[in-house]
Design an enzyme around this catalytic site. Structure first.
Site, PDB file in Angstrom:
ATOM      1  N   LYS A  22       0.835  -1.206   0.000  1.00  0.00           N
ATOM      2  CA  LYS A  22       0.000   0.000   0.000  1.00  0.00           C
ATOM      3  C   LYS A  22       0.872   1.260   0.000  1.00  0.00           C
ATOM      4  O   LYS A  22       0.647   2.190  -0.771  1.00  0.00           O
ATOM      5  CB  LYS A  22      -0.899  -0.005   1.242  1.00  0.00           C
ATOM      6  CG  LYS A  22      -1.582   1.308   1.506  1.00  0.00           C
ATOM      7  CD  LYS A  22      -2.421   1.278   2.749  1.00  0.00           C
ATOM      8  CE  LYS A  22      -1.721   1.719   4.010  1.00  0.00           C
ATOM      9  NZ  LYS A  22      -1.391   3.148   4.106  1.00  0.00           N
ATOM     10  N   ASN A  23       1.882   1.282   0.850  1.00  0.00           N
ATOM     11  CA  ASN A  23       2.684   2.504   0.989  1.00  0.00           C
ATOM     12  C   ASN A  23       3.635   2.734  -0.178  1.00  0.00           C
ATOM     13  O   ASN A  23       4.314   3.752  -0.243  1.00  0.00           O
ATOM     14  CB  ASN A  23       3.457   2.489   2.308  1.00  0.00           C
ATOM     15  CG  ASN A  23       2.544   2.708   3.497  1.00  0.00           C
ATOM     16  OD1 ASN A  23       1.357   3.005   3.319  1.00  0.00           O
ATOM     17  ND2 ASN A  23       3.076   2.553   4.694  1.00  0.00           N
ATOM     18  N   CYS A 117      -4.593  12.493  13.336  1.00  0.00           N
ATOM     19  CA  CYS A 117      -5.226  11.210  13.062  1.00  0.00           C
ATOM     20  C   CYS A 117      -5.367  10.449  14.365  1.00  0.00           C
ATOM     21  O   CYS A 117      -5.014  10.969  15.426  1.00  0.00           O
ATOM     22  CB  CYS A 117      -4.443  10.419  12.027  1.00  0.00           C
ATOM     23  SG  CYS A 117      -2.928   9.772  12.665  1.00  0.00           S
ATOM     24  N   ARG A 122      -0.026  14.749  13.207  1.00  0.00           N
ATOM     25  CA  ARG A 122       0.876  14.346  12.115  1.00  0.00           C
ATOM     26  C   ARG A 122       1.111  15.554  11.225  1.00  0.00           C
ATOM     27  O   ARG A 122       0.439  15.738  10.214  1.00  0.00           O
ATOM     28  CB  ARG A 122       0.287  13.166  11.334  1.00  0.00           C
ATOM     29  CG  ARG A 122       0.330  11.894  12.149  1.00  0.00           C
ATOM     30  CD  ARG A 122      -0.296  10.735  11.427  1.00  0.00           C
ATOM     31  NE  ARG A 122       0.515  10.211  10.347  1.00  0.00           N
ATOM     32  CZ  ARG A 122       0.133   9.185   9.592  1.00  0.00           C
ATOM     33  NH1 ARG A 122      -1.034   8.605   9.800  1.00  0.00           N
ATOM     34  NH2 ARG A 122       0.906   8.742   8.622  1.00  0.00           N
ATOM     35  N   ASP A 307       4.476   0.567  12.064  1.00  0.00           N
ATOM     36  CA  ASP A 307       3.287  -0.094  11.517  1.00  0.00           C
ATOM     37  C   ASP A 307       3.182  -1.567  11.929  1.00  0.00           C
ATOM     38  O   ASP A 307       2.206  -2.228  11.575  1.00  0.00           O
ATOM     39  CB  ASP A 307       3.270   0.022   9.982  1.00  0.00           C
ATOM     40  CG  ASP A 307       2.916   1.425   9.518  1.00  0.00           C
ATOM     41  OD1 ASP A 307       2.530   2.255  10.368  1.00  0.00           O
ATOM     42  OD2 ASP A 307       3.015   1.697   8.303  1.00  0.00           O
ATOM     43  N   ARG A 399      -8.699  -0.458   4.453  1.00  0.00           N
ATOM     44  CA  ARG A 399      -7.834   0.561   3.846  1.00  0.00           C
ATOM     45  C   ARG A 399      -6.512  -0.037   3.387  1.00  0.00           C
ATOM     46  O   ARG A 399      -5.914   0.444   2.420  1.00  0.00           O
ATOM     47  CB  ARG A 399      -7.512   1.668   4.864  1.00  0.00           C
ATOM     48  CG  ARG A 399      -8.633   2.623   5.119  1.00  0.00           C
ATOM     49  CD  ARG A 399      -8.136   3.779   5.944  1.00  0.00           C
ATOM     50  NE  ARG A 399      -6.991   4.419   5.291  1.00  0.00           N
ATOM     51  CZ  ARG A 399      -6.228   5.343   5.851  1.00  0.00           C
ATOM     52  NH1 ARG A 399      -6.491   5.752   7.075  1.00  0.00           N
ATOM     53  NH2 ARG A 399      -5.210   5.873   5.200  1.00  0.00           N
TER      54      ARG A 399
HETATM   55  C1  UD1 Z   1       4.328   6.786   6.413  1.00  0.00           C
HETATM   56  C2  UD1 Z   1       3.428   5.591   6.208  1.00  0.00           C
HETATM   57  C3  UD1 Z   1       2.841   5.137   7.529  1.00  0.00           C
HETATM   58  C4  UD1 Z   1       3.931   4.922   8.557  1.00  0.00           C
HETATM   59  C5  UD1 Z   1       4.853   6.121   8.656  1.00  0.00           C
HETATM   60  C6  UD1 Z   1       6.067   5.885   9.538  1.00  0.00           C
HETATM   61  C7  UD1 Z   1       2.589   5.943   3.956  1.00  0.00           C
HETATM   62  C8  UD1 Z   1       1.418   6.262   3.080  1.00  0.00           C
HETATM   63  N1  UD1 Z   1       2.362   5.963   5.272  1.00  0.00           N
HETATM   64  O1  UD1 Z   1       3.517   7.842   6.911  1.00  0.00           O
HETATM   65  O2  UD1 Z   1       2.130   3.916   7.286  1.00  0.00           O
HETATM   66  O3  UD1 Z   1       3.332   4.707   9.818  1.00  0.00           O
HETATM   67  O4  UD1 Z   1       5.363   6.453   7.343  1.00  0.00           O
HETATM   68  O5  UD1 Z   1       6.797   4.805   9.082  1.00  0.00           O
HETATM   69  O6  UD1 Z   1       3.670   5.661   3.482  1.00  0.00           O
HETATM   70  N2  UD1 Z   1       6.697  14.401  10.602  1.00  0.00           N
HETATM   71  C9  UD1 Z   1       6.854  15.748  10.906  1.00  0.00           C
HETATM   72  N3  UD1 Z   1       6.668  16.639   9.885  1.00  0.00           N
HETATM   73  C10 UD1 Z   1       6.350  16.259   8.625  1.00  0.00           C
HETATM   74  C11 UD1 Z   1       6.211  14.901   8.333  1.00  0.00           C
HETATM   75  C12 UD1 Z   1       6.379  13.989   9.357  1.00  0.00           C
HETATM   76  O7  UD1 Z   1       7.127  16.113  12.039  1.00  0.00           O
HETATM   77  O8  UD1 Z   1       6.207  17.138   7.749  1.00  0.00           O
HETATM   78  C13 UD1 Z   1       6.883  13.412  11.684  1.00  0.00           C
HETATM   79  C14 UD1 Z   1       5.650  12.571  11.953  1.00  0.00           C
HETATM   80  O9  UD1 Z   1       4.754  13.207  12.838  1.00  0.00           O
HETATM   81  C15 UD1 Z   1       6.265  11.319  12.547  1.00  0.00           C
HETATM   82  C16 UD1 Z   1       7.582  11.180  11.775  1.00  0.00           C
HETATM   83  O10 UD1 Z   1       7.861  12.489  11.248  1.00  0.00           O
HETATM   84  O11 UD1 Z   1       6.540  11.487  13.898  1.00  0.00           O
HETATM   85  C17 UD1 Z   1       7.562  10.184  10.650  1.00  0.00           C
HETATM   86  O12 UD1 Z   1       6.417  10.436   9.832  1.00  0.00           O
HETATM   87  P1  UD1 Z   1       6.425  10.087   8.268  1.00  0.00           P
HETATM   88  O13 UD1 Z   1       7.556   9.157   8.008  1.00  0.00           O
HETATM   89  O14 UD1 Z   1       6.357  11.346   7.493  1.00  0.00           O
HETATM   90  O15 UD1 Z   1       5.056   9.324   8.119  1.00  0.00           O
HETATM   91  P2  UD1 Z   1       4.085   9.333   6.870  1.00  0.00           P
HETATM   92  O16 UD1 Z   1       4.843   9.519   5.620  1.00  0.00           O
HETATM   93  O17 UD1 Z   1       2.924  10.227   7.151  1.00  0.00           O
END
Ligand code: UD1
Length: 420
Positions: A22-23, A117, A122, A307, A399
């Site tokens: 999915k990711n 969420c 996030r 995850d 999902r």
């Molecule tokens: C992706 C995955 C999700 C997984 C997560 C962490 C997808 C679609 N989803 O989510 O399943 O749980 O990686 O492995 O690929 N952060 C910030 N600022 C930002 C972006 C992120 O502070 O602009 C923080 C987040 O709050 C979190 C950390 O960085 O604490 C990692 O998040 P991130 O790797 O970005 O997660 P997603 O890409 O949303």
């Protein structure tokens, strides 16, 4: 809302095939916006998030079609809108991936700001910072990120935190800018690497893929590779691996890449699971007389994936002793702990850490799914609970797990979907 009814107590036995990740498919679908011609994606999982991304792309004018099982065609040659509406973004945060590609291609875009969420705040600050550094002007207007990008240019972008989403988003955006962008402290998840390979196969130049620093030299006329196949879902594979051991079963998990979930395999071994593996399969069975307690600390790849935290917690509920589970990515991602306690588990959550005191047995009860992986943990717990477990709100599971109850049934689980 559909529910799952599970009668616990049957060991899982047999073979299960893992679907596409999915990711990985979500950023690849969004990256279709980089092209002027049709792309074909293969090994696409049949999960709700794929349909949500398809719905979003269609709102933008893209033609999206599932031509047969696991194969989708996406034709982005005509873009008719540059607005990603709240109604879709609120369902799926990965919608933000369309922002950068639209900004470079159409010079403007509006994407609803994703909220928090089920497992806490996030933010998307790293995405916005990166896009601004590439030349975008971004404001927040009425709950939307409103952007304009007259003259995109390459830049050095430093991430103070490893983010899968920000890395993938900036990579695809930079691929369309005929200049060199340097991304420092990037995420290393297999899904990010696959996106890099996809962009390279489309004509972008990438140096350092697989390391902390990558340099992307993009171009305006990228050409999509012919029929690109999505990598197997390492979280789905890890979930079946945990289920096999938890139920004291014996399962061969096929079409997976064990190297992509090495940390989960390692923890399973420590917990007493028997493991045999090849390049694209793994067999998991119950080797130890009892589940041994194991501590985990979630971290960016190659660390233990957040995850898989909930599913591993389900396993630790019946370990002989106490396990400490520390959440290093989302400190609030513990809602499943309280639902697991309703099944008889003994879990205390404090300051981003769960203390799991193993119990002899879990008991069936009605429980509520709160997010995708939390729901999977409840299913796993239900598979060993004494009696009947009823899981509400399983749309979370739909999902991200392709045919979850069907695959589990084929392994002997007594699980059924109650439609409503
Ligand atoms: C992706 C995955 C999700 C997984 C997560 C962490 C997808 C679609 N989803 O989510 O399943 O749980 O990686 O492995 O690929 N952060 C910030 N600022 C930002 C972006 C992120 O502070 O602009 C923080 C987040 O709050 C979190 C950390 O960085 O604490 C990692 O998040 P991130 O790797 O970005 O997660 P997603 O890409 O949303």
């Amino acid at each position: 809302m559909d529910k799952f009814e599970i009668e616990g107590g049957t060991p899982l036995r047999g073979t299960v095939k893992i679907s596409g990740a999915k990711n990985s498919v979500l950023p690849l679908m969004a990256a279709s916006l980089l092209f002027q011609e049709k792309i074909t994606l293969k090994n696409v999982p049949d999960v709700m998030d794929v349909y949500t991304m398809a719905e979003l792309l269609r709102v933008l004018g893209v033609q999206v079609e599932r031509i047969k099982e696991e194969v989708w065609n996406i034709d982005p040659s005509r873009i008719t809108s540059t607005r990603a509406p709240y109604e879709i973004v609120k369902k799926m945060r990965a919608s933000i991936y369309v922002f950068g590609p639209l900004l470079v291609r159409e010079k403007k875009a509006e994407v609803s700001l994703p909220g928090g969420c089920a497992f806490g705040p996030r933010p998307v600050d790293l995405h916005i910072k990166g896009l601004r550094e590439l030349g975008a002007k971004i404001d927040i207007c009425h709950g939307y990120l409103c952007g304009e990008m007259e003259s995109p240019h390459g830049e050095e972008i430093y991430f103070d935190k490893k983010s899968v989403g920000a890395t993938a988003h900036l990579m695809m955006t930079a691929a369309l800018i005929p200049d060199t962008t340097r991304l420092v402290n990037v995420a290393l998840e297999p899904e990010v690497i696959q996106l890099g390979e996809f962009l390279e196969a489309s004509g972008a130049k990438i140096n350092g893929l697989g390391t902390d620093i990558i340099e992307i030299t993009g171009r305006e006329n990228l050409t999509p590779p012919d029929g690109f196949s999505v990598i197997p879902d390492r979280i789905e594979a890890g979930t079946y691996a945990v289920a096999a051991y938890l139920t004291k079963g014996d399962v061969k998990i096929e079409q997976c890449i064990p190297d992509h979930f090495r940390n989960v395999i390692d923890k399973l071994k420590l917990a007493g699971a028997g493991i045999e593996e090849g390049k694209t399969w793994i067999r998991v069975w119950s080797e130890s007389e009892f589940v041994r307690p194991v501590n985990i600390h979630t971290a960016p790849f190659p660390g233990f994936p957040t995850d898989m935290q909930a599913q591993f917690m389900a396993l630790m509920t019946v370990a002989k002793g106490t396990s400490i589970i520390k959440e290093g990515i989302y400190p609030d991602r513990f809602k499943h702990a309280f639902e697991l306690n309703r099944l008889g588990a003994d879990i205390i959550v404090e300051n981003g850490t769960a203390i799991v005191n193993g119990v002899e047995e879990l008991y069936g009860a009605p429980v509520m799914a709160t997010d995708l992986r939390a729901s999977a943990a409840l299913v796993l717990a239900g598979l060993i609970a004494n009696g009947k477990t009823l899981i509400d709100r399983i749309y979370h599971l739909d999902r991200g797990y392709d045919s979850f109850e069907i695959k589990l049934q084929s392994l002997g689980a007594k699980i059924k979907r109650i439609k409503s």
